[in-house]
Scaffold this motif. Structure first.
Motif, PDB file in Angstrom:
ATOM      1  N   LEU A 222     -12.867 -37.343  17.199  1.00 37.61           N
ATOM      2  CA  LEU A 222     -11.218 -37.966  16.520  1.00 37.61           C
ATOM      3  C   LEU A 222     -10.537 -39.628  17.866  1.00 37.61           C
ATOM      4  O   LEU A 222     -10.067 -40.518  17.156  1.00 37.61           O
ATOM      5  CB  LEU A 222      -9.667 -37.199  16.802  1.00 37.61           C
ATOM      6  N   THR A 223     -10.686 -39.351  18.669  1.00 40.49           N
ATOM      7  CA  THR A 223     -10.557 -39.901  20.286  1.00 40.49           C
ATOM      8  C   THR A 223     -11.504 -41.212  19.634  1.00 40.49           C
ATOM      9  O   THR A 223     -11.408 -42.711  19.861  1.00 40.49           O
ATOM     10  CB  THR A 223     -10.892 -39.734  21.167  1.00 40.49           C
ATOM     11  N   LEU A 224     -13.121 -40.909  19.990  1.00 41.78           N
ATOM     12  CA  LEU A 224     -13.521 -42.469  19.129  1.00 41.78           C
ATOM     13  C   LEU A 224     -13.265 -43.362  18.223  1.00 41.78           C
ATOM     14  O   LEU A 224     -13.839 -44.386  18.928  1.00 41.78           O
ATOM     15  CB  LEU A 224     -15.038 -41.650  18.780  1.00 41.78           C
ATOM     16  N   VAL A 225     -12.608 -42.905  17.032  1.00 41.04           N
ATOM     17  CA  VAL A 225     -12.207 -43.360  15.966  1.00 41.04           C
ATOM     18  C   VAL A 225     -11.281 -44.116  16.437  1.00 41.04           C
ATOM     19  O   VAL A 225     -10.526 -45.287  16.085  1.00 41.04           O
ATOM     20  CB  VAL A 225     -11.867 -42.229  14.957  1.00 41.04           C
ATOM     21  N   ILE A 226     -10.492 -43.152  17.081  1.00 39.48           N
ATOM     22  CA  ILE A 226      -8.835 -44.274  17.731  1.00 39.48           C
ATOM     23  C   ILE A 226      -9.652 -45.194  18.814  1.00 39.48           C
ATOM     24  O   ILE A 226      -8.754 -46.508  18.775  1.00 39.48           O
ATOM     25  CB  ILE A 226      -7.887 -43.320  17.772  1.00 39.48           C
ATOM     26  N   ILE A 227     -10.035 -45.016  19.532  1.00 38.64           N
ATOM     27  CA  ILE A 227     -10.750 -46.384  20.741  1.00 38.64           C
ATOM     28  C   ILE A 227     -10.434 -47.913  20.117  1.00 38.64           C
ATOM     29  O   ILE A 227      -9.770 -48.514  21.004  1.00 38.64           O
ATOM     30  CB  ILE A 227     -12.028 -45.796  21.131  1.00 38.64           C
ATOM     31  N   PRO A 228     -10.860 -47.903  19.331  1.00 44.96           N
ATOM     32  CA  PRO A 228     -10.907 -49.541  18.558  1.00 44.96           C
ATOM     33  C   PRO A 228      -9.055 -49.773  18.722  1.00 44.96           C
ATOM     34  O   PRO A 228      -8.519 -50.702  19.099  1.00 44.96           O
ATOM     35  CB  PRO A 228     -11.086 -49.691  17.300  1.00 44.96           C
ATOM     36  N   PHE A 229      -8.319 -48.758  18.652  1.00 46.73           N
ATOM     37  CA  PHE A 229      -6.668 -49.372  18.362  1.00 46.73           C
ATOM     38  C   PHE A 229      -6.357 -49.314  20.277  1.00 46.73           C
ATOM     39  O   PHE A 229      -5.240 -50.468  20.247  1.00 46.73           O
ATOM     40  CB  PHE A 229      -5.693 -48.510  17.956  1.00 46.73           C
ATOM     41  N   TRP A 230      -7.385 -49.447  21.285  1.00 42.55           N
ATOM     42  CA  TRP A 230      -6.433 -49.543  22.220  1.00 42.55           C
ATOM     43  C   TRP A 230      -6.802 -51.309  22.677  1.00 42.55           C
ATOM     44  O   TRP A 230      -6.283 -51.426  23.580  1.00 42.55           O
ATOM     45  CB  TRP A 230      -7.788 -48.738  23.495  1.00 42.55           C
ATOM     46  N   THR A 231      -7.521 -51.567  21.920  1.00 43.13           N
ATOM     47  CA  THR A 231      -7.579 -52.505  22.058  1.00 43.13           C
ATOM     48  C   THR A 231      -7.138 -53.781  21.468  1.00 43.13           C
ATOM     49  O   THR A 231      -7.016 -53.815  19.959  1.00 43.13           O
ATOM     50  CB  THR A 231      -9.343 -53.618  21.679  1.00 43.13           C
ATOM     51  N   ASN A 232      -7.009 -54.995  21.611  1.00 44.30           N
ATOM     52  CA  ASN A 232      -6.028 -56.246  20.257  1.00 44.30           C
ATOM     53  C   ASN A 232      -7.067 -56.350  19.691  1.00 44.30           C
ATOM     54  O   ASN A 232      -8.346 -56.777  19.988  1.00 44.30           O
ATOM     55  CB  ASN A 232      -5.688 -57.287  21.804  1.00 44.30           C
ATOM     56  N   LEU A 233      -6.608 -56.892  18.634  1.00 41.84           N
ATOM     57  CA  LEU A 233      -7.594 -57.380  16.982  1.00 41.84           C
ATOM     58  C   LEU A 233      -8.549 -58.363  17.449  1.00 41.84           C
ATOM     59  O   LEU A 233      -9.250 -59.144  17.028  1.00 41.84           O
ATOM     60  CB  LEU A 233      -6.982 -57.009  15.738  1.00 41.84           C
ATOM     61  N   VAL A 234      -7.750 -59.407  18.389  1.00 45.57           N
ATOM     62  CA  VAL A 234      -8.619 -60.433  18.642  1.00 45.57           C
ATOM     63  C   VAL A 234      -9.613 -60.903  19.963  1.00 45.57           C
ATOM     64  O   VAL A 234     -10.456 -61.553  19.703  1.00 45.57           O
ATOM     65  CB  VAL A 234      -6.758 -61.652  19.333  1.00 45.57           C
TER      66      VAL A 234
ATOM     67  N   ALA B 160     -15.022 -60.387  20.240  1.00 43.41           N
ATOM     68  CA  ALA B 160     -16.340 -59.440  19.877  1.00 43.41           C
ATOM     69  C   ALA B 160     -17.312 -59.573  19.001  1.00 43.41           C
ATOM     70  O   ALA B 160     -18.636 -59.496  19.328  1.00 43.41           O
ATOM     71  CB  ALA B 160     -15.617 -58.011  20.850  1.00 43.41           C
ATOM     72  N   TRP B 161     -16.985 -60.075  17.744  1.00 39.94           N
ATOM     73  CA  TRP B 161     -17.828 -59.800  16.787  1.00 39.94           C
ATOM     74  C   TRP B 161     -18.372 -60.973  16.886  1.00 39.94           C
ATOM     75  O   TRP B 161     -20.124 -61.439  16.590  1.00 39.94           O
ATOM     76  CB  TRP B 161     -17.657 -59.859  15.835  1.00 39.94           C
ATOM     77  N   GLN B 162     -17.934 -62.024  17.578  1.00 37.12           N
ATOM     78  CA  GLN B 162     -18.469 -63.280  17.449  1.00 37.12           C
ATOM     79  C   GLN B 162     -19.549 -63.217  18.611  1.00 37.12           C
ATOM     80  O   GLN B 162     -20.858 -63.715  18.253  1.00 37.12           O
ATOM     81  CB  GLN B 162     -17.617 -64.596  18.164  1.00 37.12           C
ATOM     82  N   LEU B 163     -19.864 -62.641  19.536  1.00 42.12           N
ATOM     83  CA  LEU B 163     -20.184 -62.379  20.881  1.00 42.12           C
ATOM     84  C   LEU B 163     -21.784 -61.921  20.222  1.00 42.12           C
ATOM     85  O   LEU B 163     -22.760 -61.818  20.520  1.00 42.12           O
ATOM     86  CB  LEU B 163     -20.610 -61.727  21.749  1.00 42.12           C
ATOM     87  N   VAL B 164     -21.129 -61.028  19.619  1.00 44.58           N
ATOM     88  CA  VAL B 164     -22.465 -60.144  18.923  1.00 44.58           C
ATOM     89  C   VAL B 164     -23.050 -60.406  17.638  1.00 44.58           C
ATOM     90  O   VAL B 164     -24.642 -60.154  17.511  1.00 44.58           O
ATOM     91  CB  VAL B 164     -21.685 -58.467  18.467  1.00 44.58           C
ATOM     92  N   LEU B 165     -22.604 -61.404  16.856  1.00 48.12           N
ATOM     93  CA  LEU B 165     -23.370 -62.289  16.032  1.00 48.12           C
ATOM     94  C   LEU B 165     -23.847 -63.225  16.323  1.00 48.12           C
ATOM     95  O   LEU B 165     -24.418 -64.300  15.691  1.00 48.12           O
ATOM     96  CB  LEU B 165     -22.657 -62.325  14.996  1.00 48.12           C
TER      97      LEU B 165
ATOM     98  N   GLY C  18      -3.449 -59.743   3.051  1.00 46.90           N
ATOM     99  CA  GLY C  18      -2.934 -60.878   3.921  1.00 46.90           C
ATOM    100  C   GLY C  18      -2.878 -60.938   5.790  1.00 46.90           C
ATOM    101  O   GLY C  18      -2.845 -62.137   6.186  1.00 46.90           O
ATOM    102  N   MET C  19      -3.989 -61.027   5.461  1.00 51.84           N
ATOM    103  CA  MET C  19      -5.425 -60.645   6.907  1.00 51.84           C
ATOM    104  C   MET C  19      -5.661 -62.390   7.167  1.00 51.84           C
ATOM    105  O   MET C  19      -6.076 -63.181   6.092  1.00 51.84           O
ATOM    106  CB  MET C  19      -6.333 -59.967   7.160  1.00 51.84           C
ATOM    107  N   PHE C  20      -5.788 -62.522   8.437  1.00 51.90           N
ATOM    108  CA  PHE C  20      -6.094 -64.543   8.540  1.00 51.90           C
ATOM    109  C   PHE C  20      -6.845 -64.243   9.374  1.00 51.90           C
ATOM    110  O   PHE C  20      -7.524 -65.424   9.750  1.00 51.90           O
ATOM    111  CB  PHE C  20      -4.588 -65.140   8.276  1.00 51.90           C
ATOM    112  N   LEU C  21      -6.312 -63.828  10.722  1.00 51.92           N
ATOM    113  CA  LEU C  21      -7.345 -63.767  11.847  1.00 51.92           C
ATOM    114  C   LEU C  21      -8.478 -63.660  11.421  1.00 51.92           C
ATOM    115  O   LEU C  21      -9.579 -64.305  12.285  1.00 51.92           O
ATOM    116  CB  LEU C  21      -6.448 -62.992  12.813  1.00 51.92           C
ATOM    117  N   ILE C  22      -9.462 -62.144  11.636  1.00 48.51           N
ATOM    118  CA  ILE C  22     -10.481 -62.454  11.068  1.00 48.51           C
ATOM    119  C   ILE C  22     -11.110 -62.931  10.089  1.00 48.51           C
ATOM    120  O   ILE C  22     -12.104 -63.634  10.552  1.00 48.51           O
ATOM    121  CB  ILE C  22     -10.767 -61.005  10.702  1.00 48.51           C
ATOM    122  N   PRO C  23     -10.571 -64.184   8.769  1.00 52.04           N
ATOM    123  CA  PRO C  23     -11.202 -64.769   8.369  1.00 52.04           C
ATOM    124  C   PRO C  23     -10.818 -66.134   8.999  1.00 52.04           C
ATOM    125  O   PRO C  23     -11.972 -66.945   8.982  1.00 52.04           O
ATOM    126  CB  PRO C  23     -10.438 -65.087   7.106  1.00 52.04           C
TER     127      PRO C  23
END
Length: 307
Positions: A128-140, A145-150, A246-251
């Motif tokens: 469960l902690t592994l699932v929650i870990i992404p919340f520890w980092t800002n969405l930006v 990070a996805w830009q780097l991965v891709l 209403g998401m705008f940052l990821i798109p």
């Protein structure tokens, strides 16, 4: 009030002799802070948004309180150069992206929630902690990070280039695939956590009884497992669908200017364009689309419950 009416109105409430009117006043006093909060931070802004959507943009971006339906006709595609479906396409695309994101997150969350629930308690909280870990980092930061991965120098883009999906040396973003990848990774925990809370309380005796009655796996899932997990599934779907609309940052980061959603359109109107009345009209359309989507999810949930 006569003495007979007072005597009839008197009742015992948790060992206290009181009246119904007193209980009503006490209940109103207890819920008044919540009602005041909703009134100030939800009802009043919503009414202001409705009023603003009928206003007019001035020549320098100022708001002119000249009420008109021009913002809504413009949203429907009617402008000075005729009719164009651009804004309707953006609204439809946003609805579709939110629906696909919610559906894929639900499909991924079910096996993950069952996998975690069947783990021993000592290791269950680690998962469960592994699932929650992404919340520890800002969405930006996560989106960067996805830009780097891709990026073209990493294996994902090189594999796609080797398969002929993209030209060699090109990144995997901006693209529709990158937008979905970012959306799913951002909202998957919102489905897993409430779904896990329902899976953890699952009554497995009903599942065993269904198997004893020679039900196949599909009927066991639809009639013995899904109805028990619908509360958590409904919460997860709402927590995913509403912000995904209403998401705008990821798109913006992973889709570029060619993959605009309604969130990006609203951000543009309240930002660079300084067209607040039209932005308010688009925001109202977003709210209506969200309500329609939630209604569809609710109807589908009710149908699945009776299958």
């Amino acid at each position: 009030m006569t003495s007979d009416q007072q005597q009839h109105d008197t009742q015992i409430w948790y060992g206290e002799l009181t009246t119904r009117s007193a209980l009503r006043r006490r209940g109103l006093l207890q819920v008044s802070p919540g009602l005041f909060w909703i009134l100030i931070f939800l009802t009043v802004p919503a009414l202001a948004l409705i009023a603003l959507s009928f206003a007019t943009r001035g020549g320098y971006g100022e708001i002119e309180w000249i009420f008109t339906f021009e913002n809504f006709s413009r949203l429907a595609g009617y402008g000075m150069f005729g009719w164009s479906p651009d804004y309707l396409i953006i609204l439809a695309r946003s609805l579709w992206v939110a629906f696909v994101t919610t559906t894929i997150c639900t499909a991924l969350a079910f096996p993950l929630a069952f996998y975690i629930a069947r783990k021993p308690k000592t290791s269950r909280y680690v998962w469960l902690t592994l699932v929650i870990i992404p919340f520890w980092t800002n969405l930006v930061i996560r989106t960067y990070a996805w830009q780097l991965v891709l990026s073209p120098d990493l294996p994902v883009a090189k594999l796609a280039a080797a398969l002929g999906l993209i030209p060699a040396g090109n990144p995997l973003y901006p693209s529709e695939f990158a937008v979905y990848l970012g959306m799913i990774s951002a909202f998957l925990p919102f489905v897993v956590l409430p779904l896990y809370s329902s899976v953890e309380k699952l009554d497995w005796s009903l599942v065993e009884a269904a198997y004893d009655l020679y039900s196949n796996r599909r009927r066991v899932f639809m009639q013995a497992i899904l109805p028990q997990t619908l509360p958590g599934l409904s919460v997860g779907a709402i927590l995913t669908f509403v912000p995904a609309m209403g998401m705008f940052l990821i798109p913006d980061f992973l889709g570029g200017a060619k993959y605009m959603l309604v969130g990006n359109l609203i951000q543009q109107q309240f930002g660079k364009s300084r067209d607040w009345p039209f932005g308010a009209a688009v925001s109202l359309a977003l709210m209506l689309l969200t309500l329609v989507g939630l209604f569809v999810f609710r109807r589908k949930g009710e149908k699945m419950e009776v299958v």
